[in-house]
Motif scaffolding. Sequence first.
Motif, PDB file in Angstrom:
ATOM      1  N   MET A  46       0.826  -1.206   0.000  1.00 54.12           N
ATOM      2  CA  MET A  46       0.000   0.000   0.000  1.00 54.12           C
ATOM      3  C   MET A  46       0.860   1.255   0.000  1.00 54.12           C
ATOM      4  N   ALA A  47       1.849   1.309   0.895  1.00 52.85           N
ATOM      5  CA  ALA A  47       2.709   2.488   0.992  1.00 52.85           C
ATOM      6  C   ALA A  47       3.498   2.700  -0.289  1.00 52.85           C
ATOM      7  N   GLU A  48       4.042   1.635  -0.858  1.00 56.16           N
ATOM      8  CA  GLU A  48       4.845   1.769  -2.070  1.00 56.16           C
ATOM      9  C   GLU A  48       3.976   2.035  -3.299  1.00 56.16           C
ATOM     10  N   MET A  49       2.754   1.504  -3.283  1.00 58.54           N
ATOM     11  CA  MET A  49       1.830   1.821  -4.363  1.00 58.54           C
ATOM     12  C   MET A  49       1.524   3.312  -4.380  1.00 58.54           C
ATOM     13  N   ARG A  50       1.244   3.861  -3.222  1.00 53.95           N
ATOM     14  CA  ARG A  50       0.929   5.283  -3.155  1.00 53.95           C
ATOM     15  C   ARG A  50       2.143   6.138  -3.499  1.00 53.95           C
ATOM     16  N   ARG A  51       3.309   5.696  -3.127  1.00 56.16           N
ATOM     17  CA  ARG A  51       4.522   6.436  -3.490  1.00 56.16           C
ATOM     18  C   ARG A  51       4.691   6.445  -5.014  1.00 56.16           C
ATOM     19  N   THR A  52       4.426   5.310  -5.637  1.00 59.62           N
ATOM     20  CA  THR A  52       4.520   5.219  -7.097  1.00 59.62           C
ATOM     21  C   THR A  52       3.503   6.127  -7.762  1.00 59.62           C
ATOM     22  N   GLN A  53       2.281   6.067  -7.295  1.00 64.16           N
ATOM     23  CA  GLN A  53       1.222   6.862  -7.900  1.00 64.16           C
ATOM     24  C   GLN A  53       1.437   8.358  -7.669  1.00 64.16           C
ATOM     25  N   GLU A  54       2.018   8.708  -6.540  1.00 64.34           N
ATOM     26  CA  GLU A  54       2.313  10.124  -6.285  1.00 64.34           C
ATOM     27  C   GLU A  54       3.337  10.647  -7.280  1.00 64.34           C
ATOM     28  N   VAL A  55       4.379   9.870  -7.546  1.00 66.90           N
ATOM     29  CA  VAL A  55       5.407  10.278  -8.501  1.00 66.90           C
ATOM     30  C   VAL A  55       4.810  10.454  -9.895  1.00 66.90           C
ATOM     31  N   LEU A  56       3.830   9.624 -10.226  1.00 73.14           N
ATOM     32  CA  LEU A  56       3.204   9.691 -11.549  1.00 73.14           C
ATOM     33  C   LEU A  56       2.041  10.674 -11.589  1.00 73.14           C
ATOM     34  N   ALA A  57       1.821  11.407 -10.486  1.00 68.64           N
ATOM     35  CA  ALA A  57       0.740  12.402 -10.396  1.00 68.64           C
ATOM     36  C   ALA A  57      -0.625  11.764 -10.621  1.00 68.64           C
ATOM     37  N   LEU A  58      -0.813  10.549 -10.090  1.00 68.42           N
ATOM     38  CA  LEU A  58      -2.084   9.851 -10.157  1.00 68.42           C
ATOM     39  C   LEU A  58      -2.834  10.001  -8.837  1.00 68.42           C
ATOM     40  N   GLU A  59      -4.148  10.016  -8.906  1.00 70.39           N
ATOM     41  CA  GLU A  59      -4.948  10.021  -7.688  1.00 70.39           C
ATOM     42  C   GLU A  59      -4.690   8.725  -6.921  1.00 70.39           C
ATOM     43  N   PRO A  60      -4.326   8.810  -5.635  1.00 66.40           N
ATOM     44  CA  PRO A  60      -4.023   7.578  -4.898  1.00 66.40           C
ATOM     45  C   PRO A  60      -5.259   6.695  -4.735  1.00 66.40           C
ATOM     46  N   LEU A  61      -5.085   5.402  -4.926  1.00 64.13           N
ATOM     47  CA  LEU A  61      -6.178   4.456  -4.754  1.00 64.13           C
ATOM     48  C   LEU A  61      -6.369   4.154  -3.272  1.00 64.13           C
ATOM     49  N   ASP A  62      -7.606   3.905  -2.890  1.00 62.85           N
ATOM     50  CA  ASP A  62      -7.921   3.635  -1.481  1.00 62.85           C
ATOM     51  C   ASP A  62      -7.687   2.183  -1.099  1.00 62.85           C
ATOM     52  N   GLU A  63      -7.696   1.306  -2.103  1.00 68.63           N
ATOM     53  CA  GLU A  63      -7.522  -0.114  -1.842  1.00 68.63           C
ATOM     54  C   GLU A  63      -6.462  -0.680  -2.774  1.00 68.63           C
ATOM     55  N   ILE A  64      -5.862  -1.773  -2.335  1.00 72.87           N
ATOM     56  CA  ILE A  64      -4.868  -2.441  -3.170  1.00 72.87           C
ATOM     57  C   ILE A  64      -5.588  -3.217  -4.268  1.00 72.87           C
ATOM     58  N   PRO A  65      -5.273  -2.972  -5.537  1.00 73.77           N
ATOM     59  CA  PRO A  65      -5.899  -3.733  -6.619  1.00 73.77           C
ATOM     60  C   PRO A  65      -5.604  -5.220  -6.494  1.00 73.77           C
ATOM     61  N   GLU A  66      -6.503  -6.020  -6.990  1.00 73.25           N
ATOM     62  CA  GLU A  66      -6.358  -7.476  -6.882  1.00 73.25           C
ATOM     63  C   GLU A  66      -5.063  -7.955  -7.524  1.00 73.25           C
ATOM     64  N   LYS A  67      -4.690  -7.349  -8.656  1.00 70.72           N
ATOM     65  CA  LYS A  67      -3.473  -7.787  -9.337  1.00 70.72           C
ATOM     66  C   LYS A  67      -2.217  -7.454  -8.550  1.00 70.72           C
ATOM     67  N   LEU A  68      -2.320  -6.510  -7.628  1.00 73.53           N
ATOM     68  CA  LEU A  68      -1.178  -6.195  -6.781  1.00 73.53           C
ATOM     69  C   LEU A  68      -1.162  -7.074  -5.544  1.00 73.53           C
ATOM     70  N   ALA A  69      -2.349  -7.413  -5.053  1.00 71.35           N
ATOM     71  CA  ALA A  69      -2.445  -8.223  -3.840  1.00 71.35           C
ATOM     72  C   ALA A  69      -1.946  -9.646  -4.055  1.00 71.35           C
ATOM     73  N   HIS A  70      -2.046 -10.130  -5.280  1.00 70.92           N
ATOM     74  CA  HIS A  70      -1.655 -11.511  -5.565  1.00 70.92           C
ATOM     75  C   HIS A  70      -0.461 -11.519  -6.511  1.00 70.92           C
ATOM     76  N   HIS A  71       0.710 -11.806  -5.948  1.00 71.68           N
ATOM     77  CA  HIS A  71       1.926 -11.896  -6.760  1.00 71.68           C
ATOM     78  C   HIS A  71       2.083 -13.326  -7.242  1.00 71.68           C
ATOM     79  N   THR A  72       1.871 -13.547  -8.535  1.00 76.41           N
ATOM     80  CA  THR A  72       1.953 -14.881  -9.102  1.00 76.41           C
ATOM     81  C   THR A  72       3.400 -15.228  -9.421  1.00 76.41           C
ATOM     82  N   ARG A  73       3.857 -16.321  -8.869  1.00 71.21           N
ATOM     83  CA  ARG A  73       5.232 -16.755  -9.155  1.00 71.21           C
ATOM     84  C   ARG A  73       5.315 -17.348 -10.555  1.00 71.21           C
ATOM     85  N   PRO A  74       6.398 -17.066 -11.273  1.00 74.11           N
ATOM     86  CA  PRO A  74       6.534 -17.611 -12.623  1.00 74.11           C
ATOM     87  C   PRO A  74       6.686 -19.125 -12.575  1.00 74.11           C
TER      88      PRO A  74
END
Length: 277
Positions: free
Chosen positions: A190-218
């Motif tokens: 969550m913290a790093e997502m918001r840091r990324t979105q802040e740098v990109l001047a994006l509105e911060p998301l309130d929740e972690i997207p599903e694709k971020l919550a689940h890291h699929t191993r190759p």
Amino acid sequence: MSPIPRWMQPLEAPECPPGWRTGPPDFVGVGGQRCGTSWWYRGTIRSHPQVVRIAKPGKELHYFDRFWGGEPPLDFVERYHALFPRPEGAITGEWTPRYMVDFWSMRLLHDAAPGARLLIMLRDPIERLRSGIQRERMLADEAGVPFELAHLSEAVYRGLYYDQVRGVFELYPREQVLVLQFERCRAEPMAEMRRTQEVLALEPLDEIPEKLAHHTRPPGTKPELSAARTDELRRRFRDDVARLAGLCPELDLELWPNFADVEPVAAPPAATTTAAR
């Protein structure tokens, strides 16, 4: 027959709908391979409603790879800009992890998009190496060809981050570059997502997207390294990690157990190149 490498495949500019515009990308991820960039791109950037993603080929364009000979076409900048249509109020970009490795790519990227925000994701070099070998063995099996020892040498080279990151800083001011750490992103999404979105001047998301919550191993299994081989790799990477930590004090080496005892070495000021002036 082996598939055509991504960097050799032709790129066609997508349609630019009425009212949209093309131009330099708003962001470009430049590194590094096998550091979780696809997971982070899909979870924190592509899933954001303000981001227009490139439908084809997707995250990685490999646009500048093909100009390794040093003679890009005169209109290479215009061709690159044509790949990024977006409407007013939206942003778009790409993430090709090998740009940071190839010195010519970074210079050409600066010519084409000097104002872009750059993203770098780094990972423990030994774990990155193991993941890189896993991928190359999988690709070799799929193509029905032997695994080449050259892949092992390349895996070591890709983990020597200092010169790669320093090359980025010589072309782009630090405030345009976000350096992320894969292990921190896994621990504090969550913290790093918001840091990324802040740098990109994006509105911060309130929740972690599903694709971020689940890291699929190759698929596949990472190679097991003997204790002696791991110690040798620690020795080879150690000085590079120390200089990298001095260059990027935001990195937490405690998150890289192989190098948790390394003391950062202060980096000299980045040289100003002709391209950066």
